[in-house]
Enzyme design. Sequence first.
Site, short mmCIF file in Angstrom:
data_model
loop_
_atom_site.label_atom_id
_atom_site.label_comp_id
_atom_site.label_asym_id
_atom_site.label_seq_id
_atom_site.Cartn_x
_atom_site.Cartn_y
_atom_site.Cartn_z
N SER A 76 -5.98 9.20 -17.02
CA SER A 76 -6.45 9.10 -15.65
C SER A 76 -7.94 8.79 -15.62
O SER A 76 -8.71 9.39 -16.37
CB SER A 76 -6.20 10.40 -14.88
OG SER A 76 -6.78 10.34 -13.60
N TYR A 119 -6.08 19.41 -14.54
CA TYR A 119 -5.56 18.05 -14.70
C TYR A 119 -6.46 17.23 -15.63
O TYR A 119 -5.99 16.55 -16.55
CB TYR A 119 -5.45 17.39 -13.33
CG TYR A 119 -4.90 15.99 -13.38
CD1 TYR A 119 -3.55 15.76 -13.62
CD2 TYR A 119 -5.73 14.89 -13.15
CE1 TYR A 119 -3.03 14.47 -13.64
CE2 TYR A 119 -5.22 13.60 -13.16
CZ TYR A 119 -3.88 13.40 -13.42
OH TYR A 119 -3.38 12.11 -13.44
#
Length: 242
Positions: A137, A150
């Site tokens: 990401s 995350y």
Amino acid sequence: MVKTAIVTGASRGIGREIAKRLATDGFSVVVNYSANAAQADEAIGEIQATGGNAIAVKANISKENEVEQLFEHTITMLGAIDVVVHSAGIMPLSPIIDNDVQLFDNTIATNLRGTFLVLAQAAKHITDGGRIIALSSSVIAKSFPSYGAYIASKAGVEGLVRVLANELRGRNVTVNAVAPGPIATELFLQGKTQEQIEQLSKLAPIERLGEPLDIARVVSFLAGPDGGWVNAQVLRANGGFA
């Protein structure tokens, strides 16, 4: 000879679009899903409607035995594994100060442990000359509040990718990560206000949210003949977001 690709988390979102694109590229595709068989069947239907070949295989990628069975079943049904795309993941958000250990553990179990398990099986079973691609990401570079678990999990993914690329020296297997920016998927949009979505859509110079197809095209490149000289890299497909 038709090549085979496994795509984890392929019943929806980015994973489904990747599965569809690889089927268009000529791969027989294994659509992995963890719970929603109906969504997996929809993905299979979309692939078959355009002349592609796909099967659905249920497996929770955080569970070692189920990941092993995913790969074994693929070999039994389709004969070989040429490409593995690890797209499955979760994105729960919570400030670090809240000390939500369960959220942290669940995120690491799915996003990081799951990647470790999938990459291990991919390394064991993929054909020489194959391609392994994991999704990271681009939010890693932004350090947004509430994204601690995350970001930690995805930073780990990038580390695993680079190490595995070196471990597979001599087999002509490439191992890369694709790091999307904000993508208009259910996973990303969940829990965000319209104002937040609009703000995020303006962060990239292109001034729009990405679409799953944007990421599928990058994966297609890495999985195809033109991507063979790209190895141990993180491709940040984000419209200039970071």
